[in-house]
Write an enzyme that holds these catalytic residues in place. Structure first.
Site, short mmCIF file in Angstrom:
data_model
loop_
_atom_site.label_atom_id
_atom_site.label_comp_id
_atom_site.label_asym_id
_atom_site.label_seq_id
_atom_site.Cartn_x
_atom_site.Cartn_y
_atom_site.Cartn_z
N SER A 1 -2.29 -27.04 5.39
CA SER A 1 -2.74 -26.99 4.00
C SER A 1 -2.63 -28.31 3.25
O SER A 1 -3.31 -28.49 2.24
CB SER A 1 -1.94 -25.91 3.26
OG SER A 1 -0.55 -26.12 3.51
N LYS B 1 -5.77 -27.21 -2.23
CA LYS B 1 -5.87 -26.73 -3.61
C LYS B 1 -7.04 -27.33 -4.38
O LYS B 1 -7.49 -26.74 -5.35
CB LYS B 1 -4.58 -27.06 -4.36
CG LYS B 1 -3.43 -26.16 -4.00
CD LYS B 1 -2.34 -26.25 -5.06
CE LYS B 1 -1.18 -25.37 -4.68
NZ LYS B 1 -0.43 -25.95 -3.55
C1 LIG Z 1 0.32 -25.15 -2.91
C2 LIG Z 1 0.44 -25.36 -1.46
C3 LIG Z 1 0.69 -24.30 -0.59
C4 LIG Z 1 0.87 -22.90 -1.07
O1 LIG Z 1 -0.33 -22.42 -1.62
P1 LIG Z 1 -0.34 -21.21 -2.65
O2 LIG Z 1 -1.76 -21.00 -2.93
O3 LIG Z 1 0.43 -21.65 -3.85
O4 LIG Z 1 0.30 -20.06 -1.97
C5 LIG Z 1 0.75 -24.57 0.75
N1 LIG Z 1 0.61 -25.83 1.23
C6 LIG Z 1 0.36 -26.87 0.42
C7 LIG Z 1 0.20 -28.21 1.03
C8 LIG Z 1 0.26 -26.68 -0.95
O5 LIG Z 1 0.02 -27.72 -1.74
#
Ligand SMILES: *Cc1c(COP(=O)(O)O)cnc(C)c1O
Length: 318
Positions: A303, A54
């Site tokens: 992510s 993010k």
């Molecule tokens: C926020 C987040 C997501 C989901 O992302 P979105 O853009 O809100 O769909 C997935 N994994 C992690 C680690 C996040 O912080």
């Protein structure tokens, strides 16, 4: 609805981010491939500052504000990584930042957001209470209210991860993206359409918090209860802008929290990677459907790496 970001917006975001963030690594691990029967590239967003993808969006947003907007600052609401991203980016751009978190928010997360320089306001029972308070604070103080899902610059920024993925491996069969509000999966659709039109973009969410999935299936934003323990995936509602772009998804898979925990263990044991639950969800979808992915070349977005103490403890389970 805000104007949807284009591929050109993602390229412009990369020009901004190159001053702040190096490209993240993406590796395939032979032991992991052998366990899964597929070639699986792990995109390591867990190594970002603040530990999640993010931050690409937060830095892109803050860089695009006018000096006057930056001076007035930003107000947002979150239980986790979105808060850290906006706090980090605000400090990098010397903008005041207020984050409203639910009163019962995890103390470690509150501390992390404060240590990044933001003012934390604890308010309400859940994220919709926090949102309402953030709206009041922005209206009263003149700060810019930042929606974690319906803010185009956040999508343009996180889209840069997919430029890196498709440039590193142009002939992927699929890319799997975990979904909360859907910014990452929506941006993946924008970039794949341009760079890898034959690559299937597959979104993944926990079956215990299916608001994004159900919104996609129904073609309108719906609310669903959050019963997952995986907080990065638990938004409780669909968001208009990401849902609009996610119409281009090839598919959207739900996985169980147990499958997510198994994927996190596999990342630890076979890819020396500490993932939080949301960061393991994309791999969980590959684990859950071995026949669908057998023999293919796929990328999974790891992510984030901000595993909670409970998630770390669970890595020792079986
Ligand atoms: C926020 C987040 C997501 C989901 O992302 P979105 O853009 O809100 O769909 C997935 N994994 C992690 C680690 C996040 O912080």
């Amino acid at each position: 609805m805000e104007a949807a970001p284009t591929f050109a917006d993602v390229l412009a975001a990369r020009e901004v981010l190159v001053r702040h963030l190096p490209a993240t690594p993406m590796w395939a691990y032979p032991a992991l491939d052998a366990a899964l029967g597929a070639t699986v590239y792990v995109k390591h967003e867990n190594v970002q500052p603040v530990g999640a993808f993010k931050v690409r969006g937060g830095l892109t947003l803050l860089a695009g504000l006018t000096p006057d907007q930056r001076a007035r600052g930003v107000v947002t609401y979150s239980t986790g990584n979105h808060a850290q991203s906006i706090a980090y980016a605000s400090t990098a751009h010397a903008a005041p930042c207020t984050v409203v978190m639910p009163a019962a928010a995890n103390e470690a997360k509150v501390r992390a957001v404060r240590s990044l320089g933001a003012t934390v306001v604890l308010h309400g029972a859940d994220i919709s209470d926090a949102q309402a308070r953030a709206e009041e604070l922005a209206a009263a103080g003149g700060g810019l209210l930042v929606s974690p899902g319906d803010t185009p610059a956040l999508l343009s920024g996180v889209g840069t991860a997919f430029l890196e993925i498709f440039e590193a491996v142009p002939d992927l069969d699929a890319v799997l993206v975990p979904v909360g509000s859907g910014t990452g999966a929506a941006a993946a659709c924008v970039v794949a359409a341009e760079l890898a039109p034959r690559c299937r973009v597959i979104a993944v969410q926990s079956a215990a918090s299916p608001a994004g999935h159900d919104s996609w299936r129904e073609g309108r934003c719906v609310r669903r209860p959050n019963r997952t323990v995986v907080d990065g995936l638990a938004t409780g509602r669909g968001f208009t802008l990401p849902q609009y772009l996610m119409r281009e998804l090839a598919d959207f898979h739900l996985v169980t929290d147990a499958q997510i925990a198994a994927a996190a263990r596999l990342l630890a044991s076979h890819a020396h990677t500490l993932a939080e639950g949301a960061g393991a969800a994309a791999l969980a979808a590959v684990l859950a459907r071995p026949a669908e992915f057998a023999g293919l070349r796929v990328a999974v977005v790891c992510s984030g790496g901000n595993a909670s103490p409970a998630e770390v403890a669970a890595l020792a389970g079986s």
